[in-house]
Design a protein around this motif. Structure first.
Motif, PDB file in Angstrom:
ATOM      1  N   HIS A 115       0.874  -1.317   0.132  1.00  0.00           N
ATOM      2  CA  HIS A 115       0.149   0.025   0.079  1.00  0.00           C
ATOM      3  C   HIS A 115       0.675   1.284  -0.048  1.00  0.00           C
ATOM      4  O   HIS A 115       0.921   2.239  -0.729  1.00  0.00           O
ATOM      5  CB  HIS A 115      -0.843  -0.036   1.100  1.00  0.00           C
ATOM      6  CG  HIS A 115      -2.014   1.296   1.453  1.00  0.00           C
ATOM      7  ND1 HIS A 115      -2.955   1.607   0.400  1.00  0.00           N
ATOM      8  CD2 HIS A 115      -1.905   2.103   2.200  1.00  0.00           C
ATOM      9  CE1 HIS A 115      -3.590   2.458   0.842  1.00  0.00           C
ATOM     10  NE2 HIS A 115      -2.953   2.977   1.978  1.00  0.00           N
ATOM     11  N   SER A 116       1.887   1.451   0.865  1.00  0.00           N
ATOM     12  CA  SER A 116       2.689   2.611   1.009  1.00  0.00           C
ATOM     13  C   SER A 116       3.646   2.464  -0.482  1.00  0.00           C
ATOM     14  O   SER A 116       3.863   3.839  -1.030  1.00  0.00           O
ATOM     15  CB  SER A 116       3.593   2.224   2.148  1.00  0.00           C
ATOM     16  OG  SER A 116       4.609   3.201   2.326  1.00  0.00           O
ATOM     17  N   PHE A 117       4.202   1.601  -0.729  1.00  0.00           N
ATOM     18  CA  PHE A 117       4.833   1.603  -2.187  1.00  0.00           C
ATOM     19  C   PHE A 117       3.888   1.992  -3.177  1.00  0.00           C
ATOM     20  O   PHE A 117       4.466   2.725  -4.274  1.00  0.00           O
ATOM     21  CB  PHE A 117       5.483   0.249  -2.324  1.00  0.00           C
ATOM     22  CG  PHE A 117       6.761  -0.122  -1.391  1.00  0.00           C
ATOM     23  CD1 PHE A 117       7.595   1.018  -0.834  1.00  0.00           C
ATOM     24  CD2 PHE A 117       7.032  -1.312  -0.952  1.00  0.00           C
ATOM     25  CE1 PHE A 117       8.561   0.953  -0.088  1.00  0.00           C
ATOM     26  CE2 PHE A 117       7.973  -1.639  -0.320  1.00  0.00           C
ATOM     27  CZ  PHE A 117       8.886  -0.594   0.280  1.00  0.00           C
ATOM     28  N   GLY A 118       2.614   1.542  -3.355  1.00  0.00           N
ATOM     29  CA  GLY A 118       1.955   1.664  -4.479  1.00  0.00           C
ATOM     30  C   GLY A 118       1.542   3.171  -4.429  1.00  0.00           C
ATOM     31  O   GLY A 118       1.679   3.999  -5.340  1.00  0.00           O
ATOM     32  N   ILE A 119       1.389   3.826  -3.136  1.00  0.00           N
ATOM     33  CA  ILE A 119       1.180   5.432  -3.001  1.00  0.00           C
ATOM     34  C   ILE A 119       2.523   6.061  -3.592  1.00  0.00           C
ATOM     35  O   ILE A 119       2.201   7.070  -4.473  1.00  0.00           O
ATOM     36  CB  ILE A 119       0.871   5.642  -1.720  1.00  0.00           C
ATOM     37  CG1 ILE A 119      -0.468   5.246  -1.335  1.00  0.00           C
ATOM     38  CG2 ILE A 119       0.743   7.176  -1.480  1.00  0.00           C
ATOM     39  CD1 ILE A 119      -0.846   5.272   0.236  1.00  0.00           C
ATOM     40  N   THR A 120       3.388   5.777  -3.147  1.00  0.00           N
ATOM     41  CA  THR A 120       4.684   6.212  -3.649  1.00  0.00           C
ATOM     42  C   THR A 120       4.985   6.224  -5.082  1.00  0.00           C
ATOM     43  O   THR A 120       5.427   7.287  -5.752  1.00  0.00           O
ATOM     44  CB  THR A 120       5.887   5.650  -2.782  1.00  0.00           C
ATOM     45  OG1 THR A 120       5.820   5.762  -1.510  1.00  0.00           O
ATOM     46  CG2 THR A 120       7.290   6.469  -3.417  1.00  0.00           C
ATOM     47  N   ALA A 121       4.786   4.978  -5.627  1.00  0.00           N
ATOM     48  CA  ALA A 121       5.163   4.958  -7.127  1.00  0.00           C
ATOM     49  C   ALA A 121       4.045   5.674  -7.913  1.00  0.00           C
ATOM     50  O   ALA A 121       4.108   6.373  -8.953  1.00  0.00           O
ATOM     51  CB  ALA A 121       4.864   3.372  -7.248  1.00  0.00           C
ATOM     52  N   GLU A 122       2.616   5.737  -7.503  1.00  0.00           N
ATOM     53  CA  GLU A 122       1.651   6.472  -8.221  1.00  0.00           C
ATOM     54  C   GLU A 122       2.018   7.843  -8.233  1.00  0.00           C
ATOM     55  O   GLU A 122       1.555   8.714  -9.103  1.00  0.00           O
ATOM     56  CB  GLU A 122       0.358   6.323  -7.660  1.00  0.00           C
ATOM     57  CG  GLU A 122      -0.897   6.828  -8.173  1.00  0.00           C
ATOM     58  CD  GLU A 122      -2.207   7.170  -7.574  1.00  0.00           C
ATOM     59  OE1 GLU A 122      -3.209   7.650  -8.299  1.00  0.00           O
ATOM     60  OE2 GLU A 122      -2.081   7.061  -6.151  1.00  0.00           O
ATOM     61  N   SER A 123       2.584   8.407  -7.084  1.00  0.00           N
ATOM     62  CA  SER A 123       2.618   9.820  -6.810  1.00  0.00           C
ATOM     63  C   SER A 123       3.648  10.527  -7.954  1.00  0.00           C
ATOM     64  O   SER A 123       3.343  11.503  -8.459  1.00  0.00           O
ATOM     65  CB  SER A 123       3.299  10.177  -5.450  1.00  0.00           C
ATOM     66  OG  SER A 123       4.401   9.569  -5.295  1.00  0.00           O
ATOM     67  N   LEU A 124       4.569   9.553  -8.455  1.00  0.00           N
ATOM     68  CA  LEU A 124       5.386  10.032  -9.862  1.00  0.00           C
ATOM     69  C   LEU A 124       4.280  10.237 -11.030  1.00  0.00           C
ATOM     70  O   LEU A 124       4.781  11.210 -11.937  1.00  0.00           O
ATOM     71  CB  LEU A 124       6.233   8.576 -10.103  1.00  0.00           C
ATOM     72  CG  LEU A 124       7.740   8.596  -9.350  1.00  0.00           C
ATOM     73  CD1 LEU A 124       8.390   7.444  -9.575  1.00  0.00           C
ATOM     74  CD2 LEU A 124       8.380   9.907  -9.413  1.00  0.00           C
ATOM     75  N   CYS A 125       3.260   9.649 -11.053  1.00  0.00           N
ATOM     76  CA  CYS A 125       2.592   9.913 -12.082  1.00  0.00           C
ATOM     77  C   CYS A 125       1.430  11.017 -11.842  1.00  0.00           C
ATOM     78  O   CYS A 125       1.072  11.815 -12.870  1.00  0.00           O
ATOM     79  CB  CYS A 125       1.674   8.713 -12.282  1.00  0.00           C
ATOM     80  SG  CYS A 125       2.494   7.056 -12.746  1.00  0.00           S
ATOM     81  N   TYR A 126       0.965  11.258 -10.631  1.00  0.00           N
ATOM     82  CA  TYR A 126       0.027  12.466 -10.544  1.00  0.00           C
ATOM     83  C   TYR A 126       0.858  13.596 -10.206  1.00  0.00           C
ATOM     84  O   TYR A 126       0.289  14.680 -10.025  1.00  0.00           O
ATOM     85  CB  TYR A 126      -1.011  12.109  -9.295  1.00  0.00           C
ATOM     86  CG  TYR A 126      -0.527  11.812  -8.165  1.00  0.00           C
ATOM     87  CD1 TYR A 126      -0.233  12.909  -7.138  1.00  0.00           C
ATOM     88  CD2 TYR A 126      -0.976  10.501  -7.620  1.00  0.00           C
ATOM     89  CE1 TYR A 126       0.166  12.512  -5.962  1.00  0.00           C
ATOM     90  CE2 TYR A 126      -0.628  10.258  -6.294  1.00  0.00           C
ATOM     91  CZ  TYR A 126      -0.193  11.196  -5.363  1.00  0.00           C
ATOM     92  OH  TYR A 126       0.169  11.099  -3.924  1.00  0.00           O
ATOM     93  N   MET A 127       2.278  13.811  -9.978  1.00  0.00           N
ATOM     94  CA  MET A 127       2.949  15.104  -9.526  1.00  0.00           C
ATOM     95  C   MET A 127       2.761  16.083 -10.555  1.00  0.00           C
ATOM     96  O   MET A 127       2.767  17.134 -10.389  1.00  0.00           O
ATOM     97  CB  MET A 127       4.329  14.573  -8.898  1.00  0.00           C
ATOM     98  CG  MET A 127       4.428  14.251  -7.553  1.00  0.00           C
ATOM     99  SD  MET A 127       3.472  15.538  -6.365  1.00  0.00           S
ATOM    100  CE  MET A 127       2.761  14.614  -5.464  1.00  0.00           C
ATOM    101  N   PRO A 128       2.877  15.418 -11.842  1.00  0.00           N
ATOM    102  CA  PRO A 128       2.871  16.635 -12.931  1.00  0.00           C
ATOM    103  C   PRO A 128       1.583  17.175 -12.914  1.00  0.00           C
ATOM    104  O   PRO A 128       1.334  18.513 -13.014  1.00  0.00           O
ATOM    105  CB  PRO A 128       2.775  15.659 -14.385  1.00  0.00           C
ATOM    106  CG  PRO A 128       3.634  14.500 -13.997  1.00  0.00           C
ATOM    107  CD  PRO A 128       3.300  14.081 -12.446  1.00  0.00           C
ATOM    108  N   GLY A 129       0.438  16.576 -12.466  1.00  0.00           N
ATOM    109  CA  GLY A 129      -0.788  17.277 -12.322  1.00  0.00           C
ATOM    110  C   GLY A 129      -0.700  18.459 -11.136  1.00  0.00           C
ATOM    111  O   GLY A 129      -1.036  19.461 -11.376  1.00  0.00           O
TER     112      GLY A 129
END
Length: 463
Positions: free
Chosen positions: A294-308
């Protein structure tokens, strides 16, 4: 081109798009490098095993909670500064910044006291196992001392950004990421021998594990916060205090205005991150593998939504200055252009996340069970990215206009009534995958709500 907003100049569509891109790219780079810092933290600690990773993952939402309260306090002042800059009243913008530092630092010290008092009880309240409670407490305690420096860093960066200076905050964010890697390299791991091109090199290390990761992040914040404050206070062509010719006078109205803007945001962040803590409590009984994934998934996903989030910062600056200059035409145009750009960029990032999910999780942990679970949840979340972008950017458009109350209710209602309810219902049958399916459904719903809100209020000229 920002001067055209303040001076009433006519802007073509291509000029508007160019301005959005110019402001967005440095901010996107800054956001991505900040996330990389947490990505690197997670990867370094993840190499030690599931338990250290779970310890950080357990309290990470709490660190976000206190960090977001700092951001809310800063935003209340930076939005006012953006309006004054748009109206060419630079003296008042500098006065607002002075009030922001004084009020913000006082507020951050209160937050620091609270975090120190709860540090050793928090992992127990969140349902963490005995095997990870001590490491989780130490990580949270050490990280807490970064709060005052985080306030200085966020407020200085946001003031520079609303003045149109995206370059310095972005460069300092990259520097923070580099320093975090260097500090972690020595603090997390013990003294060891590395083989490089056939040569054996003895590398010193402290071997502090989870605590070392927190200390490295703390020092990275300190190293960046002070130079940013220097740039804002002494070097900015608009905000430098030496430009003032009259003696500084304290005005409670600026603080009251900041509270009116920031309080709904703070309440939203409090309840939103509180919802993240509740989500962690739903995940915790599923075991250390689920907590880590769960923690790693949030960290990995954040690379995708940080451009937003990078585009959203440009939206706040452009809309804020347009409102201050009373340019409603630019206000509406920048609002829709930034929202559509954010959705397009994050739709592309969602495709990337779906394709490369195994590699993204694989960089964070060598544990096969965590890799498999993390890959599946990232692919579930990928479908929600465009709507997540709509929620992120549209909310920042509202913030730039000084409208924070109703948008905060949209965020809160969606999070508590949709995500948590659905996650609780699905967790017992589908485990962590059910929790992330609930997250994807809620983000899509929230994005549609914000598009509707923005359309109605811009059409009725209420925003």
């Amino acid at each position: 081109m920002l001067a055209k907003i303040r001076e009433g100049g006519v802007m073509s569509r291509s000029e508007k798009l160019n301005l959005i891109i110019q402001l967005s790219i440095p901010s996107i780079l800054a956001q991505v490098t900040t996330v990389l810092m947490f990505y690197i933290d997670a990867g370094m600690v993840g190499s030690l095993g599931a338990e250290p990773a779970a310890a950080i993952g357990l309290v990470e939402p709490a660190t976000w909670l206190f960090g977001s309260l700092v951001s809310a306090a800063s935003m209340g002042f930076s939005v006012q500064a953006a309006h004054f800059i748009g109206a060419n009243d630079f003296e008042k913008a500098r006065a607002v910044m002075r009030h922001g530092y004084a009020f913000g630092l006082s507020f951050s010290m209160i937050l620091l006291l609270i975090t120190v008092l709860i540090a050793f009880r928090l992992p127990v309240w969140l349902g963490g196992g005995v095997d990870i409670q001590h490491d989780a407490s130490m990580y949270f305690l050490i990280f807490s001392f970064a709060i005052p420096f985080h306030l200085i860093e966020v407020l200085s960066a946001s003031m520079l950004k609303v003045s149109g200076d995206m370059r310095r905050p972005s460069l300092m964010a990259i520097l923070m990421c580099v320093l975090d890697v260097i500090f972690n390299f020595f603090f997390i791991f013990p003294t060891r021998t590395l083989t490089i091109a056939g040569w054996q090199l003895m590398v010193p290390g402290c071997g502090w594990g989870v605590a070392g990761a927190a200390l490295g992040t703390l020092l990275a914040f300190v190293s960046v916060a002070l130079p940013l404050a220097y740039f804002a206070i002494f070097r900015s062509s608009i905000l430098a205090w030496k430009l003032d010719v009259e003696r500084f006078v304290w005005r409670w109205q600026y603080v009251w205005n900041a509270v009116k803007i920031g309080a709904p945001m703070a309440l939203q962040y409090l309840l939103m991150n509180g919802a993240q803590l509740v989500s962690t409590m739903i995940v915790a009984p599923l075991g250390n593998v689920a907590i880590a994934a769960h923690s790693f998934g949030i960290t990995a996903e954040s690379l995708c939504y940080m451009p937003g989030y990078g585009i959203s910062e440009a939206a706040t600056t452009l809309v804020g200055q347009s409102v201050g200059a009373d340019r409603r035409d630019l206000h509406r145009s920048f609002a829709w252009m930034t929202v559509l750009m954010g959705m397009g960029v994050m739709a592309f990032m969602g495709i990337i996340m779906y394709i490369f999910a195994p590699e993204m999780i694989g960089l964070l942990t060598p544990v096969p069970e965590i890799q498999a679970l993390g890959t599946s949840i990232l692919r579930i979340e990928a479908f929600a990215e465009p709507f997540f972008a709509a929620a992120i950017v549209a909310y920042s458009v509202c913030v730039g206009a000084g409208d924070t109350l109703k948008p905060s209710f949209i965020n809160l209602g969606s999070m508590w009534l949709v995500r948590l309810t659905l996650a609780y219902a699905l967790a017992s049958h589908y485990g962590l995958r059910g929790v992330w399916f609930a997250m994807a459904v809620e983000l899509s719903f929230r994005g549609l709500m914000f598009i509707f809100y923005l359309y109605r209020h811009l059409r009725q000229k209420k925003l």
